[in-house]
Design a protein around this motif. Structure first.
Motif, PDB file in Angstrom:
ATOM      1  N   LEU A 126     112.252  15.997 -37.525  1.00 48.48           N
ATOM      2  CA  LEU A 126     111.184  15.601 -38.813  1.00 48.48           C
ATOM      3  C   LEU A 126     110.172  14.763 -38.494  1.00 48.48           C
ATOM      4  CD1 LEU A 126     113.351  15.946 -41.935  1.00 48.48           C
ATOM      5  CD2 LEU A 126     111.973  17.840 -41.025  1.00 48.48           C
ATOM      6  N   LEU A 127     110.604  13.601 -37.573  1.00 44.16           N
ATOM      7  CA  LEU A 127     109.525  13.020 -37.132  1.00 44.16           C
ATOM      8  C   LEU A 127     108.767  13.052 -35.559  1.00 44.16           C
ATOM      9  CD1 LEU A 127     111.396   9.446 -38.304  1.00 44.16           C
ATOM     10  CD2 LEU A 127     109.602  10.728 -39.356  1.00 44.16           C
ATOM     11  N   MET A 128     109.237  14.202 -35.111  1.00 43.47           N
ATOM     12  CA  MET A 128     108.783  14.491 -33.790  1.00 43.47           C
ATOM     13  C   MET A 128     107.493  15.091 -33.813  1.00 43.47           C
ATOM     14  SD  MET A 128     110.282  12.972 -31.110  1.00 43.47           S
ATOM     15  CE  MET A 128     111.906  12.281 -30.724  1.00 43.47           C
ATOM     16  N   PRO A 129     106.254  14.669 -33.255  1.00 47.63           N
ATOM     17  CA  PRO A 129     104.949  15.389 -33.329  1.00 47.63           C
ATOM     18  C   PRO A 129     105.030  16.737 -32.850  1.00 47.63           C
ATOM     19  CG  PRO A 129     104.593  13.163 -32.594  1.00 47.63           C
ATOM     20  CD  PRO A 129     105.956  13.491 -32.713  1.00 47.63           C
ATOM     21  N   SER A 130     105.912  17.075 -31.976  1.00 43.15           N
ATOM     22  CA  SER A 130     105.730  18.458 -31.104  1.00 43.15           C
ATOM     23  C   SER A 130     106.570  19.418 -32.085  1.00 43.15           C
ATOM     24  CB  SER A 130     106.312  18.564 -29.877  1.00 43.15           C
ATOM     25  OG  SER A 130     107.579  17.924 -29.839  1.00 43.15           O
ATOM     26  N   ASP A 131     107.880  18.957 -32.901  1.00 48.86           N
ATOM     27  CA  ASP A 131     108.368  19.637 -33.868  1.00 48.86           C
ATOM     28  C   ASP A 131     107.594  19.790 -34.954  1.00 48.86           C
ATOM     29  OD1 ASP A 131     110.448  20.078 -32.120  1.00 48.86           O
ATOM     30  OD2 ASP A 131     111.870  18.792 -32.894  1.00 48.86           O
ATOM     31  N   LEU A 132     106.724  18.847 -35.493  1.00 49.31           N
ATOM     32  CA  LEU A 132     106.179  19.305 -36.727  1.00 49.31           C
ATOM     33  C   LEU A 132     104.927  20.159 -36.413  1.00 49.31           C
ATOM     34  CD1 LEU A 132     105.660  15.488 -37.890  1.00 49.31           C
ATOM     35  CD2 LEU A 132     107.302  17.413 -38.850  1.00 49.31           C
ATOM     36  N   ILE A 133     104.511  20.402 -35.296  1.00 45.76           N
ATOM     37  CA  ILE A 133     103.467  21.228 -34.771  1.00 45.76           C
ATOM     38  C   ILE A 133     104.246  22.731 -34.858  1.00 45.76           C
ATOM     39  CG2 ILE A 133     102.155  22.056 -32.833  1.00 45.76           C
ATOM     40  CD1 ILE A 133     101.396  19.317 -32.309  1.00 45.76           C
ATOM     41  N   VAL A 134     105.310  22.587 -34.281  1.00 46.81           N
ATOM     42  CA  VAL A 134     106.171  24.056 -34.052  1.00 46.81           C
ATOM     43  C   VAL A 134     106.309  24.449 -35.707  1.00 46.81           C
ATOM     44  CG1 VAL A 134     108.413  25.180 -33.715  1.00 46.81           C
ATOM     45  CG2 VAL A 134     107.381  23.622 -31.978  1.00 46.81           C
ATOM     46  N   LEU A 135     106.827  23.681 -36.625  1.00 48.01           N
ATOM     47  CA  LEU A 135     107.229  24.012 -37.995  1.00 48.01           C
ATOM     48  C   LEU A 135     105.876  24.629 -38.860  1.00 48.01           C
ATOM     49  CD1 LEU A 135     109.603  21.067 -38.652  1.00 48.01           C
ATOM     50  CD2 LEU A 135     110.260  23.675 -38.469  1.00 48.01           C
ATOM     51  N   LEU A 136     104.742  23.867 -38.285  1.00 44.13           N
ATOM     52  CA  LEU A 136     103.487  24.219 -39.100  1.00 44.13           C
ATOM     53  C   LEU A 136     103.087  25.562 -38.371  1.00 44.13           C
ATOM     54  CD1 LEU A 136     101.157  23.567 -40.856  1.00 44.13           C
ATOM     55  CD2 LEU A 136      99.988  22.512 -38.850  1.00 44.13           C
ATOM     56  N   THR A 137     103.391  25.794 -37.187  1.00 40.86           N
ATOM     57  CA  THR A 137     102.969  27.055 -36.665  1.00 40.86           C
ATOM     58  C   THR A 137     103.692  28.176 -37.186  1.00 40.86           C
ATOM     59  OG1 THR A 137     102.532  26.053 -34.437  1.00 40.86           O
ATOM     60  CG2 THR A 137     102.867  28.445 -34.457  1.00 40.86           C
ATOM     61  N   VAL A 138     105.071  28.050 -37.536  1.00 44.63           N
ATOM     62  CA  VAL A 138     106.108  28.793 -38.122  1.00 44.63           C
ATOM     63  C   VAL A 138     105.564  29.048 -39.418  1.00 44.63           C
ATOM     64  CG1 VAL A 138     108.302  29.239 -38.888  1.00 44.63           C
ATOM     65  CG2 VAL A 138     108.017  28.347 -36.789  1.00 44.63           C
ATOM     66  N   GLY A 139     105.182  27.971 -40.469  1.00 46.19           N
ATOM     67  CA  GLY A 139     104.590  28.113 -41.657  1.00 46.19           C
ATOM     68  C   GLY A 139     103.611  29.064 -41.670  1.00 46.19           C
ATOM     69  N   VAL A 140     102.528  28.890 -40.776  1.00 44.22           N
ATOM     70  CA  VAL A 140     101.192  29.662 -40.995  1.00 44.22           C
ATOM     71  C   VAL A 140     101.575  30.965 -40.486  1.00 44.22           C
ATOM     72  CG1 VAL A 140      99.250  30.116 -39.526  1.00 44.22           C
ATOM     73  CG2 VAL A 140      99.724  27.817 -40.177  1.00 44.22           C
ATOM     74  N   HIS A 141     102.430  31.109 -39.570  1.00 43.30           N
ATOM     75  CA  HIS A 141     102.877  32.571 -39.078  1.00 43.30           C
ATOM     76  C   HIS A 141     103.437  33.407 -40.418  1.00 43.30           C
ATOM     77  CE1 HIS A 141     104.421  35.977 -36.782  1.00 43.30           C
ATOM     78  NE2 HIS A 141     105.759  35.872 -37.514  1.00 43.30           N
ATOM     79  N   LEU A 142     104.334  32.691 -40.960  1.00 41.47           N
ATOM     80  CA  LEU A 142     104.888  33.273 -42.218  1.00 41.47           C
ATOM     81  C   LEU A 142     103.969  33.767 -43.244  1.00 41.47           C
ATOM     82  CD1 LEU A 142     108.256  31.320 -42.618  1.00 41.47           C
ATOM     83  CD2 LEU A 142     107.980  33.405 -41.443  1.00 41.47           C
ATOM     84  N   ARG A 143     103.152  32.771 -43.473  1.00 42.25           N
ATOM     85  CA  ARG A 143     102.040  33.015 -44.617  1.00 42.25           C
ATOM     86  C   ARG A 143     101.095  34.038 -44.021  1.00 42.25           C
ATOM     87  NH1 ARG A 143     102.750  32.552 -49.609  1.00 42.25           N
ATOM     88  NH2 ARG A 143     100.365  32.831 -49.612  1.00 42.25           N
ATOM     89  N   GLN A 144     100.970  34.348 -42.923  1.00 40.95           N
ATOM     90  CA  GLN A 144      99.883  35.272 -42.228  1.00 40.95           C
ATOM     91  C   GLN A 144     100.549  36.706 -42.396  1.00 40.95           C
ATOM     92  OE1 GLN A 144      98.477  33.600 -38.306  1.00 40.95           O
ATOM     93  NE2 GLN A 144      96.440  33.962 -39.290  1.00 40.95           N
ATOM     94  N   THR A 145     101.901  36.747 -42.240  1.00 45.03           N
ATOM     95  CA  THR A 145     102.571  38.149 -42.205  1.00 45.03           C
ATOM     96  C   THR A 145     103.194  38.190 -43.794  1.00 45.03           C
ATOM     97  OG1 THR A 145     104.489  36.927 -41.307  1.00 45.03           O
ATOM     98  CG2 THR A 145     103.061  37.819 -39.809  1.00 45.03           C
TER      99      THR A 145
END
Length: 211
Positions: A126-145
């Motif tokens: 939850l505090l790692m910038p790289s993981d936050l970017i991954v989680l945001l990418t997953v969130g965007v993907h879920l919404r787009q699909t």
């Protein structure tokens, strides 16, 4: 079952996240603290995916994310912006490779109990910038699909499985793993900059191949 986001699970645990799991299996209470760490990772990924899903939903409600097949859609523009951030992170790691040192908190894990291990599992996600970017990418993907956070269950399970690999190795190959893990820990500590660059490059490839 949302398979396109599965490769992102690899980037979730690469770097200090996986080093943490390796360190914990070299401690006197390896099984207990490793299980606590895995519980923290599991909770963090579930919370992170859900939170970023709603962040993407709020953003999409304001401007519309569009379709993944539309390269100019707002959702894909967000992904390209994330690619730019990853490139900057990779360059930063390359420039600082000569003086790169592992975070001090990694060394403190040698004396960690279950409580600290659980908190570490939460915070390395939850505090790692790289993981936050991954989680945001997953969130965007879920919404787009037009999927729900439940579609990310395979991603969640694979992330936890990757985090559990050092513990599984210890349980299955006790003597060999007990001998090898300290060497793996030292190599990852001294080459943290290289691991971080590899993670960024892998993430960029995954995003661009799916966008």
């Amino acid at each position: 079952m949302d398979l396109p986001i599965l490769p992102l699970a690899v980037t979730m645990m690469a770097g200090p996240q996986f080093v943490s799991s390796v360190i914990l299996v070299t401690t006197p209470r390896a099984v207990r603290v490793s299980l606590a760490f895995l519980a923290g990772v599991a909770v963090a990924v579930a919370v992170g995916v859900t939170a970023m899903f709603f962040v993407a939903a709020a953003f999409g409600g304001a401007v519309g994310l569009g379709s993944e097949s539309d390269r100019g859609s707002a959702g894909n523009v967000v992904k390209y912006a994330l690619v730019g951030l990853l490139v900057l992170l990779a360059l930063r790691n390359w420039r600082g490779r000569a003086t790169a040192e592992p975070p001090k908190w990694l060394g403190a894990l040698m004396d960690a109990g279950p409580g600290r291990a659980f908190r570490t599992g939460l915070l390395v996600i939850l505090l790692m910038p790289s993981d936050l970017i991954v989680l945001l990418t997953v969130g965007v993907h879920l919404r787009q699909t037009h999927a729900t956070p439940l579609a990310a269950l395979p991603f969640w399970a694979l992330t936890v499985l990757i985090a559990a690999l050092p513990l599984l190795a210890l349980l299955l190959f006790h003597r060999r793993a007990a001998t090898a893990m300290p060497r793996v820990r030292e190599w990852m500590n001294t080459h943290s900059w290289l691991i971080n660059i590899a993670v960024c490059v892998l993430f960029v490839v995954i995003i661009l191949s799916g966008a």
